[in-house]
Design a protein around this motif. Structure first.
Motif, PDB file in Angstrom:
ATOM      1  N   ASP A 236       1.120  -1.234   0.208  1.00 39.41           N
ATOM      2  CA  ASP A 236       0.358  -0.103   0.147  1.00 39.41           C
ATOM      3  C   ASP A 236       0.626   1.246   0.057  1.00 39.41           C
ATOM      4  OD1 ASP A 236      -2.258  -2.163   0.578  1.00 39.41           O
ATOM      5  OD2 ASP A 236      -2.600  -0.757   1.809  1.00 39.41           O
ATOM      6  N   TRP A 237       2.087   1.065   0.361  1.00 39.02           N
ATOM      7  CA  TRP A 237       3.020   2.550   0.480  1.00 39.02           C
ATOM      8  C   TRP A 237       3.906   3.028  -0.205  1.00 39.02           C
ATOM      9  CZ3 TRP A 237       0.612   6.681   2.144  1.00 39.02           C
ATOM     10  CH2 TRP A 237      -0.825   6.317   3.820  1.00 39.02           C
ATOM     11  N   GLY A 238       4.211   1.148  -0.644  1.00 39.34           N
ATOM     12  CA  GLY A 238       5.618   1.414  -1.339  1.00 39.34           C
ATOM     13  C   GLY A 238       5.924   2.147  -2.477  1.00 39.34           C
ATOM     14  N   ALA A 239       4.910   2.252  -3.316  1.00 39.80           N
ATOM     15  CA  ALA A 239       4.786   3.679  -4.444  1.00 39.80           C
ATOM     16  C   ALA A 239       4.932   4.709  -3.193  1.00 39.80           C
ATOM     17  CB  ALA A 239       3.896   3.301  -5.551  1.00 39.80           C
ATOM     18  N   VAL A 240       4.095   5.136  -3.282  1.00 36.75           N
ATOM     19  CA  VAL A 240       3.936   6.163  -2.358  1.00 36.75           C
ATOM     20  C   VAL A 240       5.305   6.774  -2.154  1.00 36.75           C
ATOM     21  CG1 VAL A 240       2.810   7.510  -0.269  1.00 36.75           C
ATOM     22  CG2 VAL A 240       1.669   5.600  -2.116  1.00 36.75           C
ATOM     23  N   PHE A 241       5.864   5.978  -1.139  1.00 39.43           N
ATOM     24  CA  PHE A 241       7.707   5.905  -0.557  1.00 39.43           C
ATOM     25  C   PHE A 241       8.113   6.821  -1.659  1.00 39.43           C
ATOM     26  CE2 PHE A 241      11.727   5.558   0.624  1.00 39.43           C
ATOM     27  CZ  PHE A 241      11.366   5.479   1.993  1.00 39.43           C
ATOM     28  N   LEU A 242       8.443   5.935  -2.929  1.00 40.79           N
ATOM     29  CA  LEU A 242       8.926   6.308  -3.615  1.00 40.79           C
ATOM     30  C   LEU A 242       8.516   7.316  -4.425  1.00 40.79           C
ATOM     31  CD1 LEU A 242      10.033   2.716  -5.475  1.00 40.79           C
ATOM     32  CD2 LEU A 242      11.271   4.171  -3.775  1.00 40.79           C
ATOM     33  N   ARG A 243       7.866   7.873  -4.370  1.00 40.32           N
ATOM     34  CA  ARG A 243       6.902   9.180  -5.053  1.00 40.32           C
ATOM     35  C   ARG A 243       7.252  10.488  -3.585  1.00 40.32           C
ATOM     36  NH1 ARG A 243       1.837   8.223  -5.701  1.00 40.32           N
ATOM     37  NH2 ARG A 243       1.131  10.217  -3.679  1.00 40.32           N
ATOM     38  N   GLU A 244       6.266  10.254  -2.931  1.00 39.41           N
ATOM     39  CA  GLU A 244       6.885  11.487  -2.133  1.00 39.41           C
ATOM     40  C   GLU A 244       7.927  11.904  -1.544  1.00 39.41           C
ATOM     41  OE1 GLU A 244       3.663  11.336   0.914  1.00 39.41           O
ATOM     42  OE2 GLU A 244       2.480  10.897  -0.808  1.00 39.41           O
ATOM     43  N   VAL A 245       8.262  10.792  -1.076  1.00 40.60           N
ATOM     44  CA  VAL A 245      10.209  10.733  -0.475  1.00 40.60           C
ATOM     45  C   VAL A 245      11.601  11.332  -1.269  1.00 40.60           C
ATOM     46  CG1 VAL A 245      11.983   9.893   1.217  1.00 40.60           C
ATOM     47  CG2 VAL A 245       9.146   9.707   1.135  1.00 40.60           C
ATOM     48  N   LEU A 246      11.394  10.694  -2.709  1.00 42.54           N
ATOM     49  CA  LEU A 246      11.905  10.896  -3.225  1.00 42.54           C
ATOM     50  C   LEU A 246      12.040  10.884  -4.497  1.00 42.54           C
ATOM     51  CD1 LEU A 246      13.512   6.531  -2.997  1.00 42.54           C
ATOM     52  CD2 LEU A 246      14.955   9.612  -1.727  1.00 42.54           C
ATOM     53  N   ALA A 247      11.096  11.480  -5.074  1.00 41.55           N
ATOM     54  CA  ALA A 247      10.392  12.610  -6.463  1.00 41.55           C
ATOM     55  C   ALA A 247      10.312  11.868  -7.446  1.00 41.55           C
ATOM     56  CB  ALA A 247      11.081  13.710  -6.475  1.00 41.55           C
ATOM     57  N   ALA A 248       9.771  10.534  -7.390  1.00 36.06           N
ATOM     58  CA  ALA A 248       9.515   9.526  -8.693  1.00 36.06           C
ATOM     59  C   ALA A 248       8.856   9.826  -8.872  1.00 36.06           C
ATOM     60  CB  ALA A 248       9.565   7.388  -7.749  1.00 36.06           C
ATOM     61  N   SER A 249       8.606   9.693 -10.371  1.00 38.54           N
ATOM     62  CA  SER A 249       7.397   9.335 -11.684  1.00 38.54           C
ATOM     63  C   SER A 249       6.280   8.374 -10.757  1.00 38.54           C
ATOM     64  CB  SER A 249       7.428   9.805 -12.975  1.00 38.54           C
ATOM     65  OG  SER A 249       7.793   7.984 -13.281  1.00 38.54           O
ATOM     66  N   GLU A 250       4.789   8.294 -11.858  1.00 47.78           N
ATOM     67  CA  GLU A 250       3.786   7.473 -11.152  1.00 47.78           C
ATOM     68  C   GLU A 250       4.363   6.497 -11.784  1.00 47.78           C
ATOM     69  OE1 GLU A 250       1.908   7.626  -9.456  1.00 47.78           O
ATOM     70  OE2 GLU A 250       1.059  10.025  -9.127  1.00 47.78           O
ATOM     71  N   ALA A 251       4.954   6.231 -12.803  1.00 42.51           N
ATOM     72  CA  ALA A 251       5.479   5.086 -13.186  1.00 42.51           C
ATOM     73  C   ALA A 251       6.835   4.259 -12.476  1.00 42.51           C
ATOM     74  CB  ALA A 251       6.296   4.617 -15.058  1.00 42.51           C
ATOM     75  N   VAL A 252       7.514   5.124 -12.645  1.00 45.06           N
ATOM     76  CA  VAL A 252       8.901   4.263 -11.935  1.00 45.06           C
ATOM     77  C   VAL A 252       9.201   4.143 -10.129  1.00 45.06           C
ATOM     78  CG1 VAL A 252      11.322   5.201 -11.095  1.00 45.06           C
ATOM     79  CG2 VAL A 252      10.806   6.236 -13.021  1.00 45.06           C
ATOM     80  N   ALA A 253       7.755   5.033 -10.116  1.00 45.07           N
ATOM     81  CA  ALA A 253       7.009   4.379  -8.250  1.00 45.07           C
ATOM     82  C   ALA A 253       6.487   3.080  -8.419  1.00 45.07           C
ATOM     83  CB  ALA A 253       6.260   5.730  -7.851  1.00 45.07           C
ATOM     84  N   ALA A 254       6.258   2.645  -9.442  1.00 49.18           N
ATOM     85  CA  ALA A 254       5.812   1.242  -9.781  1.00 49.18           C
ATOM     86  C   ALA A 254       6.770   0.364  -9.118  1.00 49.18           C
ATOM     87  CB  ALA A 254       5.111   1.409 -10.543  1.00 49.18           C
ATOM     88  N   LEU A 255       7.899   0.886  -9.574  1.00 48.24           N
ATOM     89  CA  LEU A 255       8.812  -0.097  -9.671  1.00 48.24           C
ATOM     90  C   LEU A 255       9.330  -0.463  -7.895  1.00 48.24           C
ATOM     91  CD1 LEU A 255      11.697   1.496 -11.929  1.00 48.24           C
ATOM     92  CD2 LEU A 255      10.622  -0.579 -12.287  1.00 48.24           C
ATOM     93  N   GLY A 256       9.251   0.144  -7.251  1.00 51.16           N
ATOM     94  CA  GLY A 256       9.805  -0.873  -5.987  1.00 51.16           C
ATOM     95  C   GLY A 256       8.860  -1.755  -5.566  1.00 51.16           C
ATOM     96  N   PHE A 257       7.276  -2.038  -5.787  1.00 51.99           N
ATOM     97  CA  PHE A 257       6.353  -2.908  -4.960  1.00 51.99           C
ATOM     98  C   PHE A 257       6.367  -3.620  -6.412  1.00 51.99           C
ATOM     99  CE2 PHE A 257       2.533  -5.531  -5.644  1.00 51.99           C
ATOM    100  CZ  PHE A 257       2.198  -5.889  -4.488  1.00 51.99           C
ATOM    101  N   ALA A 258       6.776  -3.714  -7.850  1.00 52.96           N
ATOM    102  CA  ALA A 258       7.300  -4.885  -8.884  1.00 52.96           C
ATOM    103  C   ALA A 258       8.059  -5.471  -8.008  1.00 52.96           C
ATOM    104  CB  ALA A 258       7.771  -4.210  -9.725  1.00 52.96           C
ATOM    105  N   ALA A 259       9.847  -4.829  -7.748  1.00 51.71           N
ATOM    106  CA  ALA A 259      10.401  -5.965  -7.191  1.00 51.71           C
ATOM    107  C   ALA A 259      10.532  -6.479  -5.333  1.00 51.71           C
ATOM    108  CB  ALA A 259      11.826  -3.949  -7.144  1.00 51.71           C
ATOM    109  N   PHE A 260       9.103  -5.840  -5.104  1.00 57.80           N
ATOM    110  CA  PHE A 260       9.144  -6.527  -3.760  1.00 57.80           C
ATOM    111  C   PHE A 260       8.536  -8.143  -4.483  1.00 57.80           C
ATOM    112  CE2 PHE A 260       5.747  -7.333  -0.899  1.00 57.80           C
ATOM    113  CZ  PHE A 260       6.481  -7.584   0.765  1.00 57.80           C
ATOM    114  N   SER A 261       7.862  -7.720  -5.022  1.00 59.78           N
ATOM    115  CA  SER A 261       6.878  -8.784  -5.297  1.00 59.78           C
ATOM    116  C   SER A 261       8.318  -9.879  -6.132  1.00 59.78           C
ATOM    117  CB  SER A 261       5.216  -8.086  -6.251  1.00 59.78           C
ATOM    118  OG  SER A 261       4.950  -7.310  -4.991  1.00 59.78           O
ATOM    119  N   ALA A 262       8.241  -9.278  -7.332  1.00 62.68           N
ATOM    120  CA  ALA A 262       8.980 -10.416  -8.095  1.00 62.68           C
ATOM    121  C   ALA A 262      10.434 -10.869  -7.567  1.00 62.68           C
ATOM    122  CB  ALA A 262       9.678 -10.118  -9.287  1.00 62.68           C
TER     123      ALA A 262
END
Length: 394
Positions: A236-262
């Motif tokens: 629930d918070w992985g993509a939000v963390f990357l977007r708000e803390v590290l200023a990632a774009s929406e597309a890049v922010a999805a990589l966090g949970f994708a890496a976790f899941s894979a």
């Protein structure tokens, strides 16, 4: 052959035998069905005309049904047998998936999601109990690969859901076809499969109506609660963390949970080998410690790539935690399924309650602080694993 005498069975090997296959396929089907409906939630929201807040209220019905049925599933498994309940639960869950595709408003969506949660919780407990029975009877270690099958199934279901949405397949047709297919498959795959000797129902008059996380499984339940808070927060918070803390774009922010899941899915297919070599308790300890390191990397990462590596480490670390806890719960001196139900219920509570708590902490002190709380929870799992597993063995 493992040092403890249990044979590690690789994924291709256990798919070749009917009973071992019957333990893995419900996990894969569950993942596909869950990914199927979850991938089309945005379209369900549009169709029902719900706001984000009212959609969240409807989804609360899913959570309530899941927790309630998980607590009640253990005694039912003890009375009727894990394999029988797994087949019925998978068929019911497959049919319940059709409901969200027919909902037209808040009331109808909430009602069908309660049904989805009730059948999902029943399926989750019973299929884990059945896989644990097969493990014990056949001298195999397969729970990790079974959970990996669920993760892989979720990816397949989400991919198929995305394709169906792109092609404009109506919700009712999509969900109905999947539901009927898997309801039939649930019954077909169980034909000719016999429960292992000694795996018959063992319930008696002392079997509780609801499985509570007390007694020998209390420690395991506490670890499941903490561990699934971490998993829920990643979702629930992985993509939000990357977007708000590290200023990632929406597309890049999805990589966090994708890496976790894979990483979690891949590691689960290898966790049975690790379990056979080092044991459940040590694997949980090492895995949770690795997860804590991964979370710490996320917190201190100055850029997105390093943070994504941290998310991957969390997935690797926590991959074996839930399968190991369920396996230990299945061996507790309790009726079949009751131990797993008690631990699963506590874990689901953490999975559902954790993300809102993380949100409150983040609003008050920032997302880095909330992720520091996750580091502490991972540390609790690592530190408490030895005592929790010893209590079950004792």
């Amino acid at each position: 052959m493992a040092r403890d005498g249990r044979a590690h069975v690789t994924l291709p090997a256990f798919l070749r035998t009917p009973r071992l296959r019957s333990a893995a396929l419900p996990f894969a089907a569950n993942g596909i069905l869950y990914g199927t409906w979850a991938s089309r939630i945005p379209e369900i929201q549009t169709r029902t005309g719900l706001s984000e807040g009212t959609l969240g209220l409807a989804l609360l019905g899913l959570a309530v049904g899941l927790v309630v049925s998980a607590a009640a599933a253990g005694p039912l498994v003890a009375r009727l047998g894990a394999h029988r309940v797994t087949l019925v639960a998978l068929a019911l869950f497959a049919l319940a998936v059709v409901g969200p595709g027919l909902a037209v408003g808040l009331g109808s969506l909430a009602a069908v999601l309660v049904g989805l949660g009730l059948t999902s919780g029943l399926l989750d407990v019973s299929m884990n109990a059945w896989a644990a029975e097969v493990e014990a009877a056949d001298g195999t270690t397969i729970l990790g690969a079974c959970h990996g099958s669920f993760s892989l199934g979720g990816m397949v279901g989400a991919g198929l859901g995305g394709a169906a949405a792109a092609l404009g397949v109506p919700l009712a047709l999509h969900f109905g076809a999947c539901g009927l297919a898997f309801a039939g498959a649930a019954l077909a795959q169980g034909l000719g499969v016999r429960a292992p000797a000694g795996a018959a129902p063992e319930a008696d008059g002392d079997t509780p109506a609801v499985a509570l996380p007390t007694g020998p499984v209390a420690g395991l339940a506490a670890l499941a609660f903490c561990g699934l808070i971490v998993e829920g927060a990643m979702a629930d918070w992985g993509a939000v963390f990357l977007r708000e803390v590290l200023a990632a774009s929406e597309a890049v922010a999805a990589l966090g949970f994708a890496a976790f899941s894979a990483c979690m899915a891949a590691a689960r297919f290898g966790s049975d080998v690790a379990t056979a070599r080092v044991g459940d308790a040590r694997l949980v300890r090492l895995g949770a410690a690795l997860g804590a390191v991964g979370l710490a990397v996320c917190i201190v990462a100055p850029a997105v790539p390093l943070a994504v590596v941290g998310f991957g480490l969390v997935g690797l670390g926590f991959a074996a935690v839930v399968p190991a806890l369920f396996r230990a719960a299945s061996r507790a001196p309790l009726p079949p399924g009751v131990g797993i139900a008690a631990v699963a219920g506590a874990g689901y509570l953490g999975f559902l309650a954790g993300p809102p708590v993380i949100g409150f902490v983040a609003e008050a002190s920032g997302l880095r602080t909330s992720f520091a709380l996750l580091v502490a929870l991972a540390g609790i799992v690592a530190a408490g694993s030895g005592a929790a597993f010893r209590r079950v063995r004792a």
